[in-house]
Design a protein around this motif. Sequence first.
Motif, PDB file in Angstrom:
ATOM      1  N   SER A   1       5.180   2.926  -3.787  1.00  0.00           N
ATOM      2  CA  SER A   1       5.169   1.537  -3.308  1.00  0.00           C
ATOM      3  C   SER A   1       4.272   1.383  -2.080  1.00  0.00           C
ATOM      4  CB  SER A   1       6.588   1.062  -2.997  1.00  0.00           C
ATOM      5  OG  SER A   1       7.149   1.809  -1.943  1.00  0.00           O
ATOM      6  N   VAL A   2       4.212   2.413  -1.241  1.00  0.00           N
ATOM      7  CA  VAL A   2       3.351   2.359  -0.057  1.00  0.00           C
ATOM      8  C   VAL A   2       1.885   2.452  -0.466  1.00  0.00           C
ATOM      9  CG1 VAL A   2       2.663   3.579   2.052  1.00  0.00           C
ATOM     10  CG2 VAL A   2       5.081   3.267   1.522  1.00  0.00           C
ATOM     11  N   ILE A   3       1.564   3.427  -1.332  1.00  0.00           N
ATOM     12  CA  ILE A   3       0.181   3.641  -1.762  1.00  0.00           C
ATOM     13  C   ILE A   3      -0.352   2.454  -2.552  1.00  0.00           C
ATOM     14  CG2 ILE A   3      -1.297   5.097  -3.217  1.00  0.00           C
ATOM     15  CD1 ILE A   3       0.529   7.452  -2.419  1.00  0.00           C
ATOM     16  N   ALA A   4       0.541   1.733  -3.201  1.00  0.00           N
ATOM     17  CA  ALA A   4       0.117   0.567  -3.991  1.00  0.00           C
ATOM     18  C   ALA A   4      -0.592  -0.478  -3.143  1.00  0.00           C
ATOM     19  CB  ALA A   4       1.326  -0.050  -4.691  1.00  0.00           C
ATOM     20  N   ASN A   5      -0.391  -0.437  -1.817  1.00  0.00           N
ATOM     21  CA  ASN A   5      -1.016  -1.414  -0.922  1.00  0.00           C
ATOM     22  C   ASN A   5      -2.445  -1.048  -0.524  1.00  0.00           C
ATOM     23  OD1 ASN A   5       1.266  -3.262  -0.550  1.00  0.00           O
ATOM     24  ND2 ASN A   5       2.262  -1.524   0.425  1.00  0.00           N
ATOM     25  N   ASN A   6      -2.902   0.153  -0.886  1.00  0.00           N
ATOM     26  CA  ASN A   6      -4.285   0.530  -0.581  1.00  0.00           C
ATOM     27  C   ASN A   6      -5.251  -0.440  -1.250  1.00  0.00           C
ATOM     28  OD1 ASN A   6      -3.251   2.690   0.781  1.00  0.00           O
ATOM     29  ND2 ASN A   6      -3.985   4.262  -0.639  1.00  0.00           N
ATOM     30  N   ARG A   7      -6.222  -0.914  -0.485  1.00  0.00           N
ATOM     31  CA  ARG A   7      -7.159  -1.907  -1.029  1.00  0.00           C
ATOM     32  C   ARG A   7      -8.075  -1.313  -2.093  1.00  0.00           C
ATOM     33  NH1 ARG A   7      -6.945  -3.371   4.418  1.00  0.00           N
ATOM     34  NH2 ARG A   7      -8.764  -2.089   4.914  1.00  0.00           N
ATOM     35  N   GLU A   8      -8.584  -0.104  -1.851  1.00  0.00           N
ATOM     36  CA  GLU A   8      -9.460   0.550  -2.821  1.00  0.00           C
ATOM     37  C   GLU A   8      -8.772   1.810  -3.312  1.00  0.00           C
ATOM     38  OE1 GLU A   8     -14.001   0.136  -2.033  1.00  0.00           O
ATOM     39  OE2 GLU A   8     -13.075   0.615  -0.100  1.00  0.00           O
ATOM     40  N   GLN A   9      -8.555   1.924  -4.608  1.00  0.00           N
ATOM     41  CA  GLN A   9      -7.855   3.087  -5.126  1.00  0.00           C
ATOM     42  C   GLN A   9      -7.926   3.143  -6.644  1.00  0.00           C
ATOM     43  OE1 GLN A   9      -3.520   2.963  -5.566  1.00  0.00           O
ATOM     44  NE2 GLN A   9      -3.515   1.028  -4.425  1.00  0.00           N
ATOM     45  N   TYR A  10      -7.643   4.324  -7.156  1.00  0.00           N
ATOM     46  CA  TYR A  10      -7.338   4.488  -8.571  1.00  0.00           C
ATOM     47  C   TYR A  10      -5.822   4.411  -8.687  1.00  0.00           C
ATOM     48  CZ  TYR A  10     -12.053   6.199  -9.658  1.00  0.00           C
ATOM     49  OH  TYR A  10     -13.412   6.311  -9.836  1.00  0.00           O
ATOM     50  N   LYS A  11      -5.332   3.543  -9.524  1.00  0.00           N
ATOM     51  CA  LYS A  11      -3.890   3.364  -9.653  1.00  0.00           C
ATOM     52  C   LYS A  11      -3.248   4.612 -10.262  1.00  0.00           C
ATOM     53  CE  LYS A  11      -3.535  -0.997  -8.289  1.00  0.00           C
ATOM     54  NZ  LYS A  11      -2.703  -1.400  -7.125  1.00  0.00           N
ATOM     55  N   LYS A  12      -2.213   5.089  -9.614  1.00  0.00           N
ATOM     56  CA  LYS A  12      -1.427   6.214 -10.118  1.00  0.00           C
ATOM     57  C   LYS A  12       0.049   5.907  -9.874  1.00  0.00           C
ATOM     58  CE  LYS A  12      -3.292   9.238  -7.409  1.00  0.00           C
ATOM     59  NZ  LYS A  12      -4.267   8.331  -6.778  1.00  0.00           N
ATOM     60  N   LYS A  13       0.895   6.501 -10.683  1.00  0.00           N
ATOM     61  CA  LYS A  13       2.334   6.354 -10.475  1.00  0.00           C
ATOM     62  C   LYS A  13       2.982   7.715 -10.693  1.00  0.00           C
ATOM     63  CE  LYS A  13       6.190   3.226 -11.262  1.00  0.00           C
ATOM     64  NZ  LYS A  13       6.656   1.996 -11.936  1.00  0.00           N
ATOM     65  N   LEU A  14       3.354   8.354  -9.601  1.00  0.00           N
ATOM     66  CA  LEU A  14       3.918   9.691  -9.685  1.00  0.00           C
ATOM     67  C   LEU A  14       5.350   9.655 -10.198  1.00  0.00           C
ATOM     68  CD1 LEU A  14       2.638  11.203  -6.299  1.00  0.00           C
ATOM     69  CD2 LEU A  14       1.594  11.349  -8.558  1.00  0.00           C
ATOM     70  N   HIS A  15       5.672  10.635 -11.033  1.00  0.00           N
ATOM     71  CA  HIS A  15       7.053  10.794 -11.512  1.00  0.00           C
ATOM     72  C   HIS A  15       7.401  12.275 -11.445  1.00  0.00           C
ATOM     73  CE1 HIS A  15       5.392  12.264 -15.357  1.00  0.00           C
ATOM     74  NE2 HIS A  15       4.490  11.321 -15.192  1.00  0.00           N
ATOM     75  N   THR A  16       8.675  12.578 -11.370  1.00  0.00           N
ATOM     76  CA  THR A  16       9.097  13.953 -11.085  1.00  0.00           C
ATOM     77  C   THR A  16       9.789  14.613 -12.265  1.00  0.00           C
ATOM     78  OG1 THR A  16      10.273  15.328  -9.487  1.00  0.00           O
ATOM     79  CG2 THR A  16      11.347  13.283 -10.173  1.00  0.00           C
ATOM     80  N   VAL A  17       9.849  15.938 -12.205  1.00  0.00           N
ATOM     81  CA  VAL A  17      10.635  16.704 -13.175  1.00  0.00           C
ATOM     82  C   VAL A  17      11.946  17.165 -12.543  1.00  0.00           C
ATOM     83  CG1 VAL A  17       8.579  17.537 -14.379  1.00  0.00           C
ATOM     84  CG2 VAL A  17       9.525  18.883 -12.495  1.00  0.00           C
ATOM     85  N   LEU A  18      12.125  16.842 -11.263  1.00  0.00           N
ATOM     86  CA  LEU A  18      13.323  17.276 -10.548  1.00  0.00           C
ATOM     87  C   LEU A  18      14.484  16.307 -10.763  1.00  0.00           C
ATOM     88  CD1 LEU A  18      11.741  18.296  -7.108  1.00  0.00           C
ATOM     89  CD2 LEU A  18      12.134  19.728  -9.114  1.00  0.00           C
ATOM     90  N   GLN A  19      15.676  16.766 -10.400  1.00  0.00           N
ATOM     91  CA  GLN A  19      16.851  15.899 -10.473  1.00  0.00           C
ATOM     92  C   GLN A  19      16.765  14.837  -9.376  1.00  0.00           C
ATOM     93  OE1 GLN A  19      20.259  18.444 -10.116  1.00  0.00           O
ATOM     94  NE2 GLN A  19      20.155  19.144 -12.246  1.00  0.00           N
ATOM     95  N   ASN A  20      17.520  13.765  -9.585  1.00  0.00           N
ATOM     96  CA  ASN A  20      17.541  12.708  -8.582  1.00  0.00           C
ATOM     97  C   ASN A  20      18.122  13.222  -7.258  1.00  0.00           C
ATOM     98  OD1 ASN A  20      16.501  10.967 -10.443  1.00  0.00           O
ATOM     99  ND2 ASN A  20      18.434   9.920 -10.880  1.00  0.00           N
ATOM    100  N   GLY A  21      17.700  12.588  -6.176  1.00  0.00           N
ATOM    101  CA  GLY A  21      18.192  12.973  -4.859  1.00  0.00           C
ATOM    102  C   GLY A  21      18.575  11.744  -4.056  1.00  0.00           C
TER     103      GLY A  21
END
Length: 565
Positions: free
Chosen positions: A302-322
Amino acid sequence: MINFVEELNSEQLEVVHHGDGPCLVLAGAGSGKTRTIVYRVAYLLEQGIKPEHILLVTFTNKAAQEMKARIGKLLGKNENEPGALPWSGTFHHIAYRILKMYAPLLGYGNNFTVLDSDDSQAILKLCSKEVRPDSGGKKFPSAHVLSAIISYAQNAELAVEDVINARFSQWAVFQEEIKQIASEYRRRKKEANAMDFDDLLANLLVLLHDEKVRKKYADQFAYILVDEYQDTNRLQASIIKEFSSTHKNIVAVGDDAQSIYSFRAADIQNILNFQNDYLGAKIFKLETNYRSTQEILNLANSVIANNREQYKKKLHTVLQNGQKPQLYPELDQQGEADFVATKIQGYLSEGVAPNEIAVLFRAAYHSQMLEVELVRRGIDYDYRGGVRFFERAHIKDALAYLRVWNNRADIAAWLRVLMHEEGIGPAAAQKVIEKVRQVSEVAKVREVGLEVLGSKAQVGWNNFVRIWDAMAKAPDPTPAGLIEAVLDSPYREYLESEFVDSRERLADIKQLVVFAERYDNTEQFLAETTLQESFRAAGGAGESVSPPAGGGARGGGSNKIVLST
């Protein structure tokens, strides 16, 4: 044979199997980028590509050695055996090897010397001495600053005057002199058959403009892999473009959301414009994270989504929720320090090991309040990526001015404030110290140097007097007011002329002012700061909390993380 399908996720496998042609691999944090590079090289070698036809460029020699070791282990070979990836290493390492063979084409001998930073600054001091104008009282940039300006210009492929105007505008008044020094510096290096670190890259690029040399290496390097591409500068990007001009098989791995070296001329546009620089480039995304929980990644996304110039990415994990990251707004820095210190005490009382607790700061000067609070509570800590607040040279300088103001017999403080003044060495400083002990009135201190110093040392003494007068005229004689007087005195010019990071140093001193506002008595304030310094020496040898890591921290293995902004 390596079972690539079994050992890689689908995103990594796509790069390994289809990384031909120009490819940009956008590797999110913790997504296994090194693993992907290692397996891509191993795949090429399994396909029969000769090791000498692969160019692997990393940002540290350690990273290159680690990758070679992992590749060798995958293939059941020793990374040190002959023929094991002979063209792997840093940009400077690769450049040095090629220049050793072709230096005569550029007018150098094959036995050219590589200058370290001390060597470079020694030559710049000589150049500066010949060109340096009568500055009319304004300090001229030091060899360290001159080196930074010239280095940035080379790495960014910009003219010196453009760099001065864009990043070092305080030295615009000396623009012509700095250009002359840069020219003289080049001449002297060539005359001495020597290159500095930046010359290795700049001269390699010049060499690659020779069609015969360019063709040799462009033909040889059938496959090129570049790690940490977001931290490359324009000069390095130009070199890679020449190397890849024949086969155009380049895998550039990086993350536009992790670019932190702009002060070294790293240019994020190398990633953002990759598809323009390499027409038809393929874009791969490594978005599977193996390091963090999804709650942390959601916040990062959500923070990185505010970058004006970027390649859009959405990280997801293989770990359990925390646990979800929690936000605790505070009214001021003291409140923030109290909160963080209390949190740390709570973790320690729960049995969390001190070295499993870390505090991250956006800037170094943000650490001061917490450092004081940790000392007050008797919590030992390590400072990573820098120097503890009260141990920083410029903080010690500012305090030294207050010490001589408060106690004119303080020999160590006098030595500190006088020794960075022009023309004043140990002997001259000692004369001042002996004489100043006999002075009873503050106003008469300014006359001491006139009585005991020679003409050369008078220049430095006059500068000190300007600082002394600033303190004497301070409208607020409290510790905070005196530090502000020092901050607005010629000491500021000293920092700006001597240090590339003068803005950060000035920010530290402003933070010292904030701390000093808690005290009305200078003697009490100085005693408190001395206790802060002595805490490190008196601290135990056991485990310590690990704040503060600076904004450049990547990765990390602490279980309890506090972000202080």
